[in-house]
Scaffold this active site. Structure first.
Site, PDB file in Angstrom:
ATOM      1  N   TRP A 102      29.855 -43.647 -14.023  1.00 35.65           N
ATOM      2  CA  TRP A 102      30.907 -44.402 -14.706  1.00 35.65           C
ATOM      3  C   TRP A 102      31.890 -43.488 -15.416  1.00 35.65           C
ATOM      4  O   TRP A 102      33.110 -43.709 -15.363  1.00 35.65           O
ATOM      5  CB  TRP A 102      30.317 -45.464 -15.638  1.00 35.65           C
ATOM      6  CG  TRP A 102      29.599 -46.500 -14.826  1.00 35.65           C
ATOM      7  CD1 TRP A 102      28.255 -46.724 -14.781  1.00 35.65           C
ATOM      8  CD2 TRP A 102      30.181 -47.404 -13.862  1.00 35.65           C
ATOM      9  NE1 TRP A 102      27.969 -47.708 -13.867  1.00 35.65           N
ATOM     10  CE2 TRP A 102      29.112 -48.144 -13.285  1.00 35.65           C
ATOM     11  CE3 TRP A 102      31.480 -47.649 -13.439  1.00 35.65           C
ATOM     12  CZ2 TRP A 102      29.339 -49.126 -12.307  1.00 35.65           C
ATOM     13  CZ3 TRP A 102      31.690 -48.627 -12.461  1.00 35.65           C
ATOM     14  CH2 TRP A 102      30.629 -49.344 -11.915  1.00 35.65           C
ATOM     15  N   ASP A 178      32.813 -45.869 -23.682  1.00 27.65           N
ATOM     16  CA  ASP A 178      32.433 -46.960 -22.784  1.00 27.65           C
ATOM     17  C   ASP A 178      31.008 -47.369 -23.156  1.00 27.65           C
ATOM     18  O   ASP A 178      30.047 -46.676 -22.845  1.00 27.65           O
ATOM     19  CB  ASP A 178      32.503 -46.466 -21.331  1.00 27.65           C
ATOM     20  CG  ASP A 178      32.062 -47.534 -20.321  1.00 27.65           C
ATOM     21  OD1 ASP A 178      31.592 -48.613 -20.742  1.00 27.65           O
ATOM     22  OD2 ASP A 178      32.180 -47.278 -19.108  1.00 27.65           O
ATOM     23  N   LYS A 202      26.592 -57.624 -19.487  1.00 26.69           N
ATOM     24  CA  LYS A 202      25.252 -57.080 -19.734  1.00 26.69           C
ATOM     25  C   LYS A 202      24.719 -57.638 -21.054  1.00 26.69           C
ATOM     26  O   LYS A 202      23.871 -58.520 -21.054  1.00 26.69           O
ATOM     27  CB  LYS A 202      25.290 -55.564 -19.720  1.00 26.69           C
ATOM     28  CG  LYS A 202      25.764 -55.037 -18.346  1.00 26.69           C
ATOM     29  CD  LYS A 202      26.432 -53.711 -18.476  1.00 26.69           C
ATOM     30  CE  LYS A 202      27.217 -53.286 -17.257  1.00 26.69           C
ATOM     31  NZ  LYS A 202      26.613 -53.430 -15.962  1.00 26.69           N
TER      32      LYS A 202
HETATM   33  N1  PMP Z   1      31.038 -48.717 -17.259  1.00 26.01           N
HETATM   34  C1  PMP Z   1      29.719 -48.896 -17.237  1.00 26.01           C
HETATM   35  C2  PMP Z   1      28.857 -48.066 -18.146  1.00 26.01           C
HETATM   36  C3  PMP Z   1      29.151 -49.858 -16.390  1.00 26.01           C
HETATM   37  O1  PMP Z   1      27.832 -50.040 -16.363  1.00 26.01           O
HETATM   38  C4  PMP Z   1      30.004 -50.636 -15.574  1.00 26.01           C
HETATM   39  C5  PMP Z   1      29.488 -51.732 -14.659  1.00 26.01           C
HETATM   40  N2  PMP Z   1      28.206 -51.677 -14.287  1.00 26.01           N
HETATM   41  C6  PMP Z   1      31.372 -50.378 -15.612  1.00 26.01           C
HETATM   42  C7  PMP Z   1      31.862 -49.438 -16.480  1.00 26.01           C
HETATM   43  C8  PMP Z   1      32.326 -51.164 -14.745  1.00 26.01           C
HETATM   44  O2  PMP Z   1      32.363 -52.449 -15.233  1.00 26.01           O
HETATM   45  P1  PMP Z   1      33.202 -53.613 -14.543  1.00 26.01           P
HETATM   46  O3  PMP Z   1      32.488 -53.990 -13.313  1.00 26.01           O
HETATM   47  O4  PMP Z   1      33.216 -54.667 -15.614  1.00 26.01           O
HETATM   48  O5  PMP Z   1      34.558 -53.080 -14.260  1.00 26.01           O
END
Ligand code: PMP
Length: 367
Positions: A102, A178, A202
């Protein structure tokens, strides 16, 4: 009706009490004769729902008054683009600590959009099994902010410290985090951060909502030409209602905040429960020669516990038998394989106990 134990990384388990409350209000919200889904976002009823959610979140996280809370769409991934657009208008570069997939995506999106980026530290070469030490961070002198991922959902890697850093001249570098997969899992010190953001699916509520908590002094630094819907300042001024917000997801998030405060005893109680849940599962993994987890102990995620079987040929049997036993969504992310148990706030301790018992039984029969 049976509700199984859901270990999905996201969209993830929601508290049964929240879903029941939503069900009871689904057709007729508090005697108004319509569903929250059918309300104008500008109606008195919805504005009250929205304000209550923000107030409750502020209480839970102890958010100081010099921070704005935004309820947005687009997922955490949209923030990968919105952050540099909002924070680099005054020049400088975006700095990143990369500890997994991420964080890497956040960096590549900022690069893709043409912004100046600097990798302050990365744990990629060592397989993202431990986070870089604070004194290993090489912040650039033109850093407008430092971005990191407090919990890497796929690798199951968490920071065990908050990387508050200064430039060589002693000035603070705004910290951007994040927190998609560990927000609300325990108390945090919001004042350490310039921006906190998280996709809702989550620990907050259903998919479709993204929370951004931004310090006032970081507003108004938007790059020229940024779309209005990407501009934190405009969004803050409009109470996140520049356009129609994700009203039902906002309402459900509000119910989750009430559940955390009233049913679960707030974030300190949640913190203790989450620690207990994760400790049990890691202890079971460590005590077995059949299951393993590669992450340095101090950096093991409490929310996402990846593990592999000694014999990967048994992965599919494990998943199938687990599913039949009512233990759902244990498959690891497609990029890494193996298993992953996500133990978010709404996953009860009994679910972890059931998983541990299943794992021991499976090992005995098949290991
Ligand atoms: N950052 C993290 C730490 C994540 O776990 C996720 C999704 N699993 C995201 C960003 C991306 O999130 P989204 O699908 O809401 O764009």
């Amino acid at each position: 009706m049976t509700r199984h134990y859901n270990f999905c990384a996201g969209p993830a388990a929601l508290p049964a009490a929240v879903l029941e409350r939503a069900r009871s209000e689904l057709l007729d919200y508090q005697g108004r004769g319509l569903s929250v889904m059918e309300m104008s976002h500008r109606s008195d009823e919805f504005v009250a729902i929205a304000e209550r959610a923000e107030t409750d979140l502020r209480t839970l996280l102890n958010i100081p008054s010099n921070y704005k809370v935004l309820f947005l769409q687009g997922g955490a991934s949209m923030q990968f683009a919105m952050l540099p657009m909002n924070l680099l208008g005054g020049g400088g570069s975006a700095n990143f600590i990369q500890t997994g997939i991420w964080g890497k995506k956040a960096l590549s999106e900022a690069k893709h959009l043409g912004y100046r980026c600097h990798l302050a530290a990365s744990s990629e070469a060592s397989g993202n099994t431990a986070v870089p030490a604070l004194d290993a961070l090489a912040i650039s002198n033109d850093a407008a902010y430092l971005h990191y991922t407090s919990n890497e959902t796929i690798g199951g890697l968490k920071f065990d410290y908050t990387p508050v850093v200064k430039r060589d001249d002693g000035s603070d570098v705004p910290l951007v985090c994040d927190m998609s997969s560990n927000i609300l899992s325990g108390p945090i010190n919001v004042s350490d951060f310039g921006v906190i953001y998280a996709g809702a699916q989550k620990n907050i509520g259903p998919a479709g909502l993204t929370l951004v908590i931004v310090r006032d002094d970081l507003l108004g630094k938007t790059v020229p030409g940024a779309p209005s819907l990407f501009d934190y300042q405009l969004l803050a001024e409009a109470g996140s209602m520049v356009n129609t917000p994700p009203t039902y997801a906002w309402y459900l998030a509000g119910l989750v905040f009430q559940w955390l405060q009233n049913d679960m005893g707030g974030l300190s109680a949640m913190d203790a429960l989450n620690q207990r849940k994760a400790d049990k599962l890691y202890a079971a993994i460590d005590a077995s020669a059949f299951y393993s987890n590669p992450i340095a102990r101090a950096n093991r995620s409490r929310m996402n516990v990846p593990f592999v079987l000694a014999d990967a040929a048994l992965d599919n049997v494990f998943l199938q038998e687990a599913d039949e036993a009512g233990l759902l969504n244990l498959k690891g992310h497609r990029s890494v394989g193996g298993m992953r148990a996500s133990l978010y706030n709404a996953v009860p301790e009994e679910a972890v106990d059931a998983l541990i018992a299943f794992m021991a039984d499976f090992e005995q029969r098949r290991g």
